[in-house]
Write a protein that holds these residues in place. Structure first.
Motif, short mmCIF file in Angstrom:
data_model
loop_
_atom_site.label_atom_id
_atom_site.label_comp_id
_atom_site.label_asym_id
_atom_site.label_seq_id
_atom_site.Cartn_x
_atom_site.Cartn_y
_atom_site.Cartn_z
N ARG A 57 7.80 0.78 2.12
CA ARG A 57 8.25 2.18 2.16
C ARG A 57 7.62 2.99 1.04
O ARG A 57 7.17 4.12 1.24
CB ARG A 57 9.77 2.24 2.08
CG ARG A 57 10.48 1.90 3.39
CD ARG A 57 11.93 2.32 3.36
NE ARG A 57 12.69 1.57 2.35
CZ ARG A 57 13.28 0.42 2.59
NH1 ARG A 57 13.23 -0.14 3.79
NH2 ARG A 57 13.96 -0.19 1.63
N LEU A 58 7.57 2.42 -0.16
CA LEU A 58 6.99 3.12 -1.30
C LEU A 58 5.49 3.31 -1.12
O LEU A 58 4.94 4.38 -1.43
CB LEU A 58 7.28 2.36 -2.60
CG LEU A 58 8.74 2.34 -3.05
CD1 LEU A 58 8.90 1.42 -4.26
CD2 LEU A 58 9.21 3.75 -3.41
N LEU A 59 4.81 2.29 -0.65
CA LEU A 59 3.37 2.39 -0.45
C LEU A 59 3.03 3.41 0.63
O LEU A 59 2.07 4.18 0.48
CB LEU A 59 2.80 1.01 -0.07
CG LEU A 59 2.78 -0.03 -1.19
CD1 LEU A 59 2.50 -1.42 -0.62
CD2 LEU A 59 1.74 0.32 -2.25
N GLU A 60 3.82 3.45 1.69
CA GLU A 60 3.56 4.41 2.77
C GLU A 60 3.84 5.85 2.33
O GLU A 60 3.23 6.79 2.85
CB GLU A 60 4.41 4.06 3.98
CG GLU A 60 3.96 2.79 4.71
CD GLU A 60 4.88 2.41 5.84
OE1 GLU A 60 4.40 1.71 6.76
OE2 GLU A 60 6.07 2.78 5.82
N ALA A 61 4.75 6.02 1.38
CA ALA A 61 5.13 7.37 0.93
C ALA A 61 4.22 7.91 -0.17
O ALA A 61 4.36 9.08 -0.55
CB ALA A 61 6.58 7.35 0.44
N ALA A 62 3.31 7.09 -0.68
CA ALA A 62 2.45 7.53 -1.77
C ALA A 62 1.54 8.67 -1.33
O ALA A 62 1.15 8.77 -0.16
CB ALA A 62 1.60 6.37 -2.27
N ASP A 63 1.20 9.55 -2.28
CA ASP A 63 0.31 10.68 -1.97
C ASP A 63 -1.04 10.18 -1.46
O ASP A 63 -1.62 10.73 -0.53
CB ASP A 63 0.11 11.55 -3.22
CG ASP A 63 1.39 12.29 -3.60
OD1 ASP A 63 2.24 12.49 -2.71
OD2 ASP A 63 1.54 12.64 -4.77
N THR A 64 -1.54 9.13 -2.11
CA THR A 64 -2.77 8.47 -1.66
C THR A 64 -2.42 7.03 -1.30
O THR A 64 -2.07 6.24 -2.18
CB THR A 64 -3.85 8.49 -2.75
OG1 THR A 64 -4.11 9.85 -3.14
CG2 THR A 64 -5.13 7.84 -2.25
N VAL A 65 -2.49 6.72 -0.04
CA VAL A 65 -2.06 5.39 0.42
C VAL A 65 -3.13 4.37 0.08
O VAL A 65 -4.31 4.53 0.41
CB VAL A 65 -1.78 5.40 1.93
CG1 VAL A 65 -1.41 4.01 2.42
CG2 VAL A 65 -0.66 6.39 2.25
N ASP A 66 -2.70 3.31 -0.59
CA ASP A 66 -3.59 2.18 -0.89
C ASP A 66 -3.56 1.25 0.33
O ASP A 66 -2.69 0.39 0.47
CB ASP A 66 -3.09 1.45 -2.14
CG ASP A 66 -4.04 0.35 -2.61
OD1 ASP A 66 -4.78 -0.19 -1.77
OD2 ASP A 66 -4.04 0.04 -3.81
N GLU A 67 -4.51 1.46 1.24
CA GLU A 67 -4.49 0.76 2.52
C GLU A 67 -4.61 -0.75 2.35
O GLU A 67 -3.97 -1.53 3.07
CB GLU A 67 -5.60 1.28 3.42
CG GLU A 67 -5.46 2.74 3.83
CD GLU A 67 -4.28 2.99 4.77
OE1 GLU A 67 -3.68 2.00 5.25
OE2 GLU A 67 -3.97 4.17 5.03
N LYS A 68 -5.42 -1.17 1.39
CA LYS A 68 -5.60 -2.61 1.18
C LYS A 68 -4.30 -3.25 0.72
O LYS A 68 -3.87 -4.28 1.27
CB LYS A 68 -6.71 -2.86 0.17
CG LYS A 68 -6.96 -4.33 -0.10
CD LYS A 68 -8.06 -4.56 -1.14
CE LYS A 68 -8.25 -6.05 -1.41
NZ LYS A 68 -9.23 -6.29 -2.49
#
Length: 309
Positions: free
Chosen positions: A274-285
């Motif tokens: 949830r936190l990774l998806e909500a980031a301004d720039t998503v770290d896809e890896k």
């Protein structure tokens, strides 16, 4: 000009410094220490502005004057050479920086009166450059020398010893020497807990690093409480969108998977996602890796006996 730069008006300070250089070159003889100092000051100003190529040019002008007029002045060597090296490193020119670091270190050995703390700090900066090139064995040697200097010159509980140990432990981990890293990281944490206020960022990172070391040694039961502590500290100290928080969740969840605590791991991983998806720039890896961990936790939970879910 220097006062203006320190006050934060770097552009105005730069203009004054350039005017000072032009004036100094008209008034003073070539090679004057005043011209040398002016080029060093301009180099620092440009370095703070992250205009590294221009900073390098200014430092090289200072270096030419130094080598022509003051080559045996060790204090100037220690002042100038590391700054030039740092500017080169900032441009990705670590190999070009190395001889300047080595010359500065040699000069620091011959400064009178000796300054072992300044020399240790210089060795650590050089070690950072070596580690950045994956030259970890060379970096380790510099870090051990620096640590010895700190331990000989500083009180036992000084934070610089703990931080030096933390960086040495990280270096050993980069070499996959986890058994060697464990006592170093453990001592680093102990010293930082004594020297730093509760909740300090250095304590947080040292707790996490020791946890990672124990996880790598497959000592999962020992790693779990450290990761739990690292998570609690991160949630308390960091902003909600700090990318370190989901990383701490993943560390803890990975350990819980290894311990068969699949349901707890699943909850942590869902929070991390949830936190990774909500980031301004998503770290896809990192997001993809976290989803893989979640799939593993879910699959193992489904396959486990009811008592281990």
């Amino acid at each position: 000009a220097t006062s203006t730069s320190r006050a934060g008006d770097l552009k105005q300070g730069e203009a004054y410094m350039r005017a000072a250089i032009a004036l100094a070159e008209r008034v003073f003889p070539a090679g004057s220490v005043d011209i040398l100092n002016a080029h060093i000051n301009l180099g620092k100003n440009l370095q703070v502005q992250e205009r590294y190529a221009e900073s390098e040019a200014s430092y090289r002008k200072a270096l030419a004057i130094f080598e022509r007029t003051r080559p045996t002045d060790m204090k100037y060597a220690v002042r100038l050479l590391p700054e030039l090296a740092a500017t080169l490193v900032a441009q990705g020119k670590d190999r070009d920086a190395e001889p300047f670091y080595r010359k500065a270190i040699t000069a620091s050995e011959n400064v009178s009166p000796p300054d072992p703390i300044a020399r240790a700090a210089l060795l650590e900066v050089f070690a950072d450059s070596l580690d950045g090139q994956s030259r970890f064995a060379d970096g380790e040697a510099q870090r051990r020398t620096a640590l010895g200097l700190y331990e000989g010159a500083l009180p036992v509980g000084d934070s610089r010893i703990g931080i030096g140990l933390y960086h040495l432990g990280g270096n050993l981990m980069s070499q996959r020497r986890y058994a060697d890293a464990e006592p170093v990281n453990r001592r680093a944490l102990q010293l930082l807990e004594k020297s730093q206020p509760a909740g300090d960022e250095w304590i947080n990172t040292a707790v996490n690093q020791l946890g990672v070391t124990l996880y790598a040694l497959e000592r999962y039961a020992d790693a779990e409480p450290l990761f739990q502590r690292a998570v609690a500290m991160a949630e308390t100290m960091m902003l909600p969108d700090d990318p370190q928080i989901p990383l701490r969740y993943v560390n803890l969840a990975s350990t819980q998977i290894a311990l068969g605590k699949y349901k707890e791991a699943e909850a942590r991983l869902r929070s991390a996602i949830r936190l990774l998806e909500a980031a301004d720039t998503v770290d896809e890896k990192r997001l993809a890796e976290t989803r893989e961990h979640l799939a593993e936790a879910v699959a193992k939970q489904a396959a486990a006996p009811a008592t281990k879910r």
